[in-house]
Design an enzyme around this catalytic site. Structure first.
Site, mmCIF file in Angstrom:
data_model
loop_
_atom_site.group_PDB
_atom_site.id
_atom_site.type_symbol
_atom_site.label_atom_id
_atom_site.label_comp_id
_atom_site.label_asym_id
_atom_site.label_seq_id
_atom_site.Cartn_x
_atom_site.Cartn_y
_atom_site.Cartn_z
ATOM 1 N N ARG A 19 0.846 -1.213 0.000
ATOM 2 C CA ARG A 19 0.000 0.000 0.000
ATOM 3 C C ARG A 19 0.872 1.250 0.000
ATOM 4 O O ARG A 19 0.655 2.177 -0.794
ATOM 5 C CB ARG A 19 -0.907 -0.033 1.240
ATOM 6 N N ASP A 20 1.875 1.263 0.849
ATOM 7 C CA ASP A 20 2.756 2.425 0.921
ATOM 8 C C ASP A 20 3.562 2.575 -0.363
ATOM 9 O O ASP A 20 3.830 3.690 -0.816
ATOM 10 C CB ASP A 20 3.695 2.274 2.130
ATOM 11 N N HIS A 212 8.939 2.132 11.008
ATOM 12 C CA HIS A 212 8.576 2.324 9.603
ATOM 13 C C HIS A 212 9.537 3.396 9.083
ATOM 14 O O HIS A 212 9.313 4.584 9.263
ATOM 15 C CB HIS A 212 7.118 2.781 9.473
ATOM 16 N N HIS A 214 12.003 5.321 6.205
ATOM 17 C CA HIS A 214 12.237 5.656 4.803
ATOM 18 C C HIS A 214 13.723 5.970 4.661
ATOM 19 O O HIS A 214 14.362 6.408 5.611
ATOM 20 C CB HIS A 214 11.377 6.842 4.370
ATOM 21 N N CYS A 245 5.811 8.734 1.139
ATOM 22 C CA CYS A 245 4.547 9.358 1.513
ATOM 23 C C CYS A 245 4.180 10.486 0.550
ATOM 24 O O CYS A 245 4.910 11.473 0.458
ATOM 25 C CB CYS A 245 4.614 9.912 2.926
ATOM 26 N N ASN A 255 10.761 3.471 0.806
ATOM 27 C CA ASN A 255 10.684 2.575 1.949
ATOM 28 C C ASN A 255 11.973 1.781 2.093
ATOM 29 O O ASN A 255 12.759 1.681 1.159
ATOM 30 C CB ASN A 255 9.507 1.613 1.770
#
Length: 291
Positions: A19-20, A212, A214, A245, A255
Site C-alpha cells: 500500500r505504501d 517504519h 524511509h 509518503c 521505503n
C-alpha cells in the site's frame, strides 16, 4: 511470520507494505493487477500485509478500490491484513471487514504534518485514536499507531527524543498496544534509531514497538542493522524499496527494501520461514506496477 533472532527473546514481525509502495504512483494501478500482486505477497509468509487504506479517494486516489481488492484476495492466509485509516469514517468502514486484522493510524508528532496528512490537529487525532480503539475492541481488530515524523520533520516543528517519548506515553495511556515509530521523510539515522528505540522498549515492555523507516538506497542497510540492534520487533518494508509518503513531498526517499531486511536477517542466522520462490515471483511481477 514470527521469527526469533539469537540476541532477542521477542519474536520479530515483518510487515510488507505494498500500500505504501503504490499509494503515491501517478497512474492508477488496475484493480486486477493489484489483486495479483497482493495474492503473490500473501503466499510469501510475512506476518502482516499493509494492503490498502480506507481514506478519501480525493486524498489517495490510488487506494480508491481497496474494498474491491479485498473481495478478491486469496483468504484466509497466515499473513494478517492491515489497512490504513485517517479519520473516524475510515475506521467505521474498515472495521466492517472481518478479513482485516489491523487498523493503522498515522499519528504525527509534527502539528504541520498532522494537518497536511489527516486534516486534523494532534489533539483531534488523539481523540480519533481513542474512538478507533473502542471500535477495534468492539469488532475484534487491533490498532497500530504510527508515530509519524518520529525522527524529525522538515517544517521546523519542535522535535526531540523527549517529545517522542511523551507521545508514546500518551498513546499507551489510551490503550494502544502496537506503536510504530515512523520516519516519513528519511531523516532517521542509525544514531537516532539507537537513541530513540531502546528507552521506549525499556519503559513500555508490554508494548510492541515497530519501525517504519524511509531511506535512500545507500543508507538502508545501516538503518536496518541499527533497528534490530536497538530492539525492534516489528519492521515495515516494501519490495525493492518502492514508495514513500505522497503527503510529505519528498521524492528522494523510499521505503526500506524488504530484500535488504531479508539479507540482513539471513546474515544473522535468522530462520525466516519465507517462501522465496513466491518472493521471486512477486519481485518479477512488481515491474508491471512500478516502472
Amino acid at each position: 511470520m514470527n521469527i526469533k533472532t539469537e540476541n532477542s527473546e521477542k519474536a520479530i514481525k515483518l510487515v510488507e507494505c505494498p500500500r505504501d509502495a503504490m499509494q503515491g504512483l501517478h497512474d492508477f494501478v488496475p484493480t486486477e493487477i493489484k489483486v495479483q500482486y497482493l495474492n503473490l505477497l500473501l503466499k510469501v509468509g510475512f506476518d502482516t500485509l499493509d494492503f490498502g487504506s480506507f481514506v478519501s479517494p480525493k486524498a489517495i486516489p490510488q487506494m480508491r478500490d481497496t474494498e474491491a481488492v479485498l473481495a478478491q484476495l486469496d483468504l484466509p492466509s497466515k499473513t494478517k491484513l492491515l489497512a490504513i485509516v485517517a479519520n473516524l469514517k475510515g475506521v467505521e468502514n474498515a472495521v466492517k471487514h472481518a478479513e482485516i486484522s489491523y487498523l493503522g493510524f498515522p499519528f504525527s508528532i509534527s502539528e504541520t504534518f498532522q494537518q497536511r496528512n489527516t486534516n486534523s490537529s494532534i489533539a483531534q487525532s488523539l481523540n480519533t485514536v481513542e474512538e478507533m480503539l473502542e471500535l477495534c475492541q468492539k469488532h475484534n481488530k487491533e490498532a497500530v499507531v504510527y508515530l509519524s515524523m518520529g525522527f524529525g520533520n522538515p517544517y521546523g516543528d519542535e522535535w526531540s527524543t523527549d517529545i517522542v517519548t511523551h507521545w508514546a506515553h500518551q498513546l499507551v495511556e489510551k490503550g494502544v498496544k502496537i506503536i510504530s515509530v515512523a520516519d516519513t521523510v528519511g531523516v532517521s539515522t542509525p544514531e537516532k534509531i539507537t537513541t530513540i528505540l531502546p528507552p521506549l522498549v525499556q519503559q513500555f515492555p508490554a508494548i510492541e514497538f515497530g519501525l517504519h523507516l524511509h531511506s535512500t538506497p545507500q543508507q538502508r542497510l545501516e538503518k536496518i542493522e541499527a533497528a534490530f540492534s536497538a530492539g525492534c520487533t516489528r519492521m515495515d518494508s516494501a519490495l525493492k524499496g518502492f514508495g514513500g509518503c505522497p503527503m510529505a513531498a519528498d521524492d528522494l526517499t523510499g521505503n526500506i527494501a524488504t530484500e535488504d531486511v531479508i539479507y540482513y536477517l539471513n546474515g544473522q542466522g535468522t530462520k525466516l520461514g519465507l517462501d522465496l520462490e513466491k518472493w521471486q515471483e512477486a519481485m518479477l511481477f512488481s515491474s508491471r506496477i512500478f516502472h
